[in-house]
Motif scaffolding. Structure first.
Motif, PDB file in Angstrom:
ATOM      1  N   PHE A 334       0.807  -1.218   0.000  1.00  0.00           N
ATOM      2  CA  PHE A 334       0.000   0.000   0.000  1.00  0.00           C
ATOM      3  C   PHE A 334       0.843   1.273   0.000  1.00  0.00           C
ATOM      4  CE2 PHE A 334       0.035  -1.511   4.494  1.00  0.00           C
ATOM      5  CZ  PHE A 334       0.710  -0.460   5.094  1.00  0.00           C
ATOM      6  N   MET A 335       0.178   2.333  -0.436  1.00  0.00           N
ATOM      7  CA  MET A 335       0.748   3.677  -0.459  1.00  0.00           C
ATOM      8  C   MET A 335       0.019   4.540   0.561  1.00  0.00           C
ATOM      9  SD  MET A 335       0.577   6.454  -3.560  1.00  0.00           S
ATOM     10  CE  MET A 335       1.399   8.040  -3.444  1.00  0.00           C
ATOM     11  N   HIS A 336       0.742   5.407   1.256  1.00  0.00           N
ATOM     12  CA  HIS A 336       0.151   6.419   2.124  1.00  0.00           C
ATOM     13  C   HIS A 336       0.083   7.717   1.325  1.00  0.00           C
ATOM     14  CE1 HIS A 336       0.000   5.713   6.734  1.00  0.00           C
ATOM     15  NE2 HIS A 336      -0.492   4.677   6.099  1.00  0.00           N
ATOM     16  N   LEU A 337      -1.100   8.041   0.829  1.00  0.00           N
ATOM     17  CA  LEU A 337      -1.251   9.213  -0.031  1.00  0.00           C
ATOM     18  C   LEU A 337      -1.382  10.474   0.806  1.00  0.00           C
ATOM     19  CD1 LEU A 337      -1.519  10.404  -2.845  1.00  0.00           C
ATOM     20  CD2 LEU A 337      -3.974   9.888  -2.753  1.00  0.00           C
ATOM     21  N   ARG A 338      -0.567  11.466   0.498  1.00  0.00           N
ATOM     22  CA  ARG A 338      -0.440  12.679   1.312  1.00  0.00           C
ATOM     23  C   ARG A 338      -1.504  13.723   0.996  1.00  0.00           C
ATOM     24  NH1 ARG A 338      -0.186  16.315   4.165  1.00  0.00           N
ATOM     25  NH2 ARG A 338       1.561  17.262   5.269  1.00  0.00           N
ATOM     26  N   ALA A 339      -2.378  13.470   0.021  1.00  0.00           N
ATOM     27  CA  ALA A 339      -3.434  14.418  -0.336  1.00  0.00           C
ATOM     28  C   ALA A 339      -4.715  13.640  -0.611  1.00  0.00           C
ATOM     29  CB  ALA A 339      -3.036  15.242  -1.553  1.00  0.00           C
ATOM     30  N   SER A 340      -5.869  14.300  -0.432  1.00  0.00           N
ATOM     31  CA  SER A 340      -7.139  13.585  -0.583  1.00  0.00           C
ATOM     32  C   SER A 340      -8.076  14.232  -1.585  1.00  0.00           C
ATOM     33  CB  SER A 340      -7.844  13.476   0.778  1.00  0.00           C
ATOM     34  OG  SER A 340      -8.127  14.762   1.298  1.00  0.00           O
ATOM     35  N   ASP A 341      -7.609  15.195  -2.385  1.00  0.00           N
ATOM     36  CA  ASP A 341      -8.445  15.740  -3.446  1.00  0.00           C
ATOM     37  C   ASP A 341      -8.548  14.726  -4.577  1.00  0.00           C
ATOM     38  OD1 ASP A 341      -6.342  16.723  -5.750  1.00  0.00           O
ATOM     39  OD2 ASP A 341      -5.493  16.840  -3.728  1.00  0.00           O
ATOM     40  N   SER A 342      -9.544  14.890  -5.422  1.00  0.00           N
ATOM     41  CA  SER A 342      -9.821  13.895  -6.466  1.00  0.00           C
ATOM     42  C   SER A 342      -8.662  13.727  -7.432  1.00  0.00           C
ATOM     43  CB  SER A 342     -11.091  14.270  -7.242  1.00  0.00           C
ATOM     44  OG  SER A 342     -12.231  14.101  -6.436  1.00  0.00           O
ATOM     45  N   ASP A 343      -8.056  14.826  -7.851  1.00  0.00           N
ATOM     46  CA  ASP A 343      -6.944  14.714  -8.797  1.00  0.00           C
ATOM     47  C   ASP A 343      -5.804  13.894  -8.196  1.00  0.00           C
ATOM     48  OD1 ASP A 343      -8.304  16.195 -10.657  1.00  0.00           O
ATOM     49  OD2 ASP A 343      -7.284  18.089 -10.201  1.00  0.00           O
ATOM     50  N   SER A 344      -5.472  14.160  -6.935  1.00  0.00           N
ATOM     51  CA  SER A 344      -4.377  13.424  -6.289  1.00  0.00           C
ATOM     52  C   SER A 344      -4.725  11.951  -6.123  1.00  0.00           C
ATOM     53  CB  SER A 344      -4.067  14.049  -4.926  1.00  0.00           C
ATOM     54  OG  SER A 344      -3.587  15.368  -5.058  1.00  0.00           O
ATOM     55  N   VAL A 585       8.326  -6.937   4.339  1.00  0.00           N
ATOM     56  CA  VAL A 585       7.666  -5.936   5.171  1.00  0.00           C
ATOM     57  C   VAL A 585       7.141  -4.817   4.267  1.00  0.00           C
ATOM     58  CG1 VAL A 585       7.986  -4.212   6.985  1.00  0.00           C
ATOM     59  CG2 VAL A 585       9.092  -6.453   7.176  1.00  0.00           C
ATOM     60  N   VAL A 586       5.848  -4.524   4.398  1.00  0.00           N
ATOM     61  CA  VAL A 586       5.258  -3.430   3.626  1.00  0.00           C
ATOM     62  C   VAL A 586       5.431  -2.138   4.402  1.00  0.00           C
ATOM     63  CG1 VAL A 586       3.090  -2.474   2.777  1.00  0.00           C
ATOM     64  CG2 VAL A 586       3.635  -4.880   2.387  1.00  0.00           C
ATOM     65  N   ALA A 587       5.877  -1.119   3.712  1.00  0.00           N
ATOM     66  CA  ALA A 587       6.081   0.191   4.332  1.00  0.00           C
ATOM     67  C   ALA A 587       4.965   1.140   3.936  1.00  0.00           C
ATOM     68  CB  ALA A 587       7.435   0.769   3.910  1.00  0.00           C
ATOM     69  N   CYS A 588       4.802   2.191   4.740  1.00  0.00           N
ATOM     70  CA  CYS A 588       3.896   3.278   4.404  1.00  0.00           C
ATOM     71  C   CYS A 588       4.661   4.240   3.492  1.00  0.00           C
ATOM     72  CB  CYS A 588       3.438   4.005   5.670  1.00  0.00           C
ATOM     73  SG  CYS A 588       2.632   2.945   6.887  1.00  0.00           S
ATOM     74  N   TYR A 589       4.533   4.051   2.175  1.00  0.00           N
ATOM     75  CA  TYR A 589       5.194   4.938   1.209  1.00  0.00           C
ATOM     76  C   TYR A 589       4.377   6.225   1.171  1.00  0.00           C
ATOM     77  CZ  TYR A 589       7.823   0.787   0.037  1.00  0.00           C
ATOM     78  OH  TYR A 589       8.638  -0.309   0.116  1.00  0.00           O
ATOM     79  N   ARG A 590       4.851   7.222   1.907  1.00  0.00           N
ATOM     80  CA  ARG A 590       4.036   8.387   2.248  1.00  0.00           C
ATOM     81  C   ARG A 590       4.453   9.603   1.433  1.00  0.00           C
ATOM     82  NH1 ARG A 590       3.435  12.623   5.902  1.00  0.00           N
ATOM     83  NH2 ARG A 590       1.333  12.730   6.788  1.00  0.00           N
ATOM     84  N   GLY A 591       3.592   9.992   0.510  1.00  0.00           N
ATOM     85  CA  GLY A 591       3.896  11.143  -0.324  1.00  0.00           C
ATOM     86  C   GLY A 591       2.809  11.340  -1.359  1.00  0.00           C
ATOM     87  N   PRO A 592       3.016  12.229  -2.306  1.00  0.00           N
ATOM     88  CA  PRO A 592       2.009  12.484  -3.333  1.00  0.00           C
ATOM     89  C   PRO A 592       2.104  11.551  -4.530  1.00  0.00           C
ATOM     90  CG  PRO A 592       3.790  14.058  -3.542  1.00  0.00           C
ATOM     91  CD  PRO A 592       4.115  13.208  -2.356  1.00  0.00           C
ATOM     92  N   ARG A 593       3.244  10.811  -4.635  1.00  0.00           N
ATOM     93  CA  ARG A 593       3.442   9.954  -5.806  1.00  0.00           C
ATOM     94  C   ARG A 593       4.466   8.882  -5.463  1.00  0.00           C
ATOM     95  NH1 ARG A 593       6.733  14.475  -9.453  1.00  0.00           N
ATOM     96  NH2 ARG A 593       8.377  14.887  -7.910  1.00  0.00           N
TER      97      ARG A 593
END
Length: 713
Positions: A334-344, A585-593
């Protein structure tokens, strides 16, 4: 009812951590003794003239764990303590001679044994494997033994207590729970409850792991204490020793030699015999039972180790969780997405689909709000989540569940130490849960990451809906939290939670790291993160713990600590990808991309493909070969005797030059006995003979600040 199986010879003592078949749980009785065993452990109760457990043996080593008989439980009802079962009259509590058993009597003031019954274990909640989890039997195969007790004649209430034990095939672990039923015509309050008490032999105390599902920050149910009845221990009675002889001891041997103990319950010397184990509610439970009401305690798990070896004890603990909470084996990327708008969201969905990621979690500080009641926002999230589902990506988000936020003084937990927090026993929690479930249902979200919800603090309010005051507040908060996680499990929602809630239904917790680590320069983060994985997997399987990988600045550190722009720091980014996916181990890849260029995309895709190619073995147990120390190579090796690829070793080089090393790989837990076929990466196969310790020596060349891997068949 299941008929009691006939007593049969124990199976050949193969190593259950290599092959656990043949160790079948069963109950037998000869009229005087009741036996619960599975070929790995055995527990024996005397049945006449009352019931008392006088033996608990780990059969592989043949070691007895009990030195005395204690009650099955201790309960306080309407202010009066009662023992449940047990036998009294032992001549000594340092050891037990079987010849003494005929002289023992039940405690007539306690609850009396009346019968036992046998059933099969049932599923505590629904589960079917996904995200790479193996097809583990659920509910676990085994047997349930129920011991029924009735109130003493002196008691003015019809209270009945059932002590339930579960023992599972192929696991040396007893699972215990106490159920109390009120058949009186008036309420009865359970003021305190000790669910288990064992008088353990001093040599086996370090080999007994006791855990419970009443587990959260700052709350401990397992207590190791000095036994006041154990007066024949070394140096005599601890109480006598500390009080009567302390001054004389100091005068003759000095203060530094005076034996002492720490509050954490670990033994620190021969003079400290914390060998009385109790599993009990630290506060309360203060449960009032209405006429006709039944109530069950938390579960106590007792895992009997056959060795002092750290790796072997870790393997046993990890096997226990795989069997009793098999959802911990699910391991989505999984990815930790840093934004929650539709485009992101939609851009992240496209990137995840392109490189093979399977899930998106809208992370903290992203603006994601599960408590929103704005219909437009809910509809927007529903559309964005539908887009993710169309592309094969599961999606959900983070919530600061209860902690550090005030919901009004009438709803907050009323206490002095912690920051404001919602009390799950307040009426407001009903609306809180209702809003969460409505959002999850309407948006069809697949995953929730909860910060909390509950950390074990008490609430002093006497006005809340579900608890009466301080004494029952922890129990009520825990029970309502458990219901939430179990409902997530029933709905198929994946759960990241920050504490040890696995037996209640959560999938993953933190692997173990300090968030400030990610403010360090990039070159330091790599080895430290690998240390975190190495250390965290002694107690957890790879799939049980997440790692962190902030792609943008996190808690400071500036450009020197940041991976963005990703292509400019691709060496550090790939190092994290290699050690995360290489350890399973799965990491929280935290960012916009996840990538910024085609080159970066190729690297991310390559490591995701590596993980999926070897997913089964990478999700398997880790053998800790050599800890990362920054001075030489380090190595972690996955093993699984049930797979064709029985081992995969990742070898890392933290140094700035190429190194060649002879790496000793312990292959005992692969199940191989004489030879192994080894490939270095995708090179030619080579045959190695195992030595007497079932190890092989492999010469490997490791690139500067790089890695390589070996597979074993």
């Amino acid at each position: 009812m299941i008929c009691l199986a006939a007593d049969q010879p124990l199976p050949t003592m193969q190593d259950w951590l290599v092959r656990d078949t043949g160790f079948i749980a069963r109950v037998t009785t000869d009229g005087s003794n009741l036996v619960l065993q599975n070929g790995l452990v055995r527990r024996i109760w005397r049945l006449k003239p009352g019931l008392g457990c006088y033996s608990m043996v780990e059969l592989r080593s043949g070691m007895e764990f009990l030195r005395s008989i204690r009650p099955e439980a201790i309960v306080t009802l309407d202010g009066q303590p009662y023992q449940v079962g047990g036998l009294v009259g032992l001549r000594d509590h340092g050891y037990l001679d079987a010849a003494w058993l005929s002289d023992l009597k039940p405690d007539v003031t306690g609850f009396q044994y009346v019968r036992h019954r046998v059933e099969r274990p049932s599923a505590s909640l629904p589960w079917a494997p996904k995200y790479g989890a193996p097809d583990t039997p659920w509910p676990p195969k085994g047997i349930r033994l129920l011991l029924d007790f009735e109130a003493p004649k002196s008691m003015e209430a019809d209270i009945r207590i059932t002590v339930a034990y579960e023992l599972y095939d192929g696991l040396p672990c007893f699972d215990k729970r106490v159920t109390i039923a009120n058949y009186s015509d008036h309420p009865v309050t359970v003021g305190a409850l000790t669910c288990e008490q064992l008088a353990v032999t001093p040599d086996q105390a370090p080999r007994l792991l006791v855990e419970s599902d009443y587990s959260f920050h700052n709350t401990v149910t397992t207590r190791w204490e000095n036994d006041p009845q154990y007066v024949t221990a070394a140096f005599g009675s601890q109480q006598e020793y500390y009080h009567r002889d302390a001054l004389r001891h100091i005068a003759t041997k000095g203060l530094d030699d005076l034996w002492h103990h720490e509050d954490n319950g670990h033994q620190t010397g021969m003079g400290d015999h914390r060998t009385l184990m109790s599993s009990r509610y630290p506060l309360g439970p203060a449960k009032t039972l209405a006429p006709g009401e039944k109530w069950s305690s938390f579960r106590t798990l007792e895992l009997l180790h056959d060795s002092d070896d750290r790796e072997r004890q870790g393997l046993a603990r990890r096997r226990m969780y795989r069997k009793l909470a098999p959802w911990v084996q699910e391991n989505p990327v999984f990815m930790h997405l840093r934004a929650s708008d539709s485009d992101s969201i939609r851009r992240a969905v496209d990137q995840c689909a392109a490189v093979g990621f399977e899930m998106i979690i809208l992370t903290f500080w992203s603006g994601f709000d599960m408590l929103t009641e704005d219909p437009k926002e809910v509809a927007r999230y529903k559309a964005d989540f539908a887009y993710a589902h169309q592309r094969g990506i599961k999606i959900g988000g983070y919530i600061l569940f209860c902690s550090t936020a005030s919901y009004g003084s009438e709803h907050d937990a009323v206490q002095q130490v912690y920051p404001p927090s919602l009390c799950l026993g307040s009426a407001h929690s009903d609306a809180y849960f209702e809003r969460l479930w409505r959002f999850m249902t309407e948006t069809e979200m697949d995953v929730i990451e909860t910060d909390g919800p509950y950390h074990g603090y008490p609430c002093h309010s006497t006005e809340h809906k579900y608890h009466t005051g301080y004494e029952d507040s922890i129990r009520v908060n825990w029970e309502r939290q458990r219901e939430f996680f179990q409902e997530c499990r029933r709905r198929g929602i994946y759960v990241n939670a920050p504490d040890w809630y696995f037996l209640s239904g959560s999938n993953k917790t933190g692997m173990g790291y300090r968030e400030e680590n990610w403010s360090l320069p990039r070159e330091l983060q790599v080895v430290i993160a690998r240390q975190n994985i190495y250390d965290g997997t002694w107690e957890k399987t790879p799939s049980m713990g997440w790692m962190m990988l902030p792609l943008v600045e996190y808690h400071g550190g500036g450009p020197a600590a940041t991976l963005e722009p990703l292509e400019e720091h691709l060496d550090a980014y790939e190092a994290h990808l290699a050690q995360n996916f290489g350890s399973g181990v799965v990491a929280c890849y935290r960012g916009p991309r996840l990538y910024d260029t085609d080159v970066t995309k190729l690297v991310v895709h390559r490591w995701v493909a590596f993980y999926k190619r070897y997913r089964d073995i990478l999700n398997s147990d880790i053998i800790h070969v050599r800890r990362p120390d920054g001075r030489d190579y380090d190595c972690m090796m996955h093993v699984n005797p049930d797979l064709e690829t029985k081992a995969l070793a990742m070898v890392y080089n933290p140094l700035s030059e190429v190194i060649t090393r002879s790496v000793r790989l312990p292959l005992y837990y692969t199940g191989l006995s004489d030879k192994a076929i080894v490939r270095i990466e995708d090179g030619d196969a080579a045959c190695y003979a195992l030595d007497r310790d079932r190890c092989i020596e492999v010469i490997v060349q490791i690139p500067a600040r790089g890695w390589t891997w070996l597979t074993v068949e």
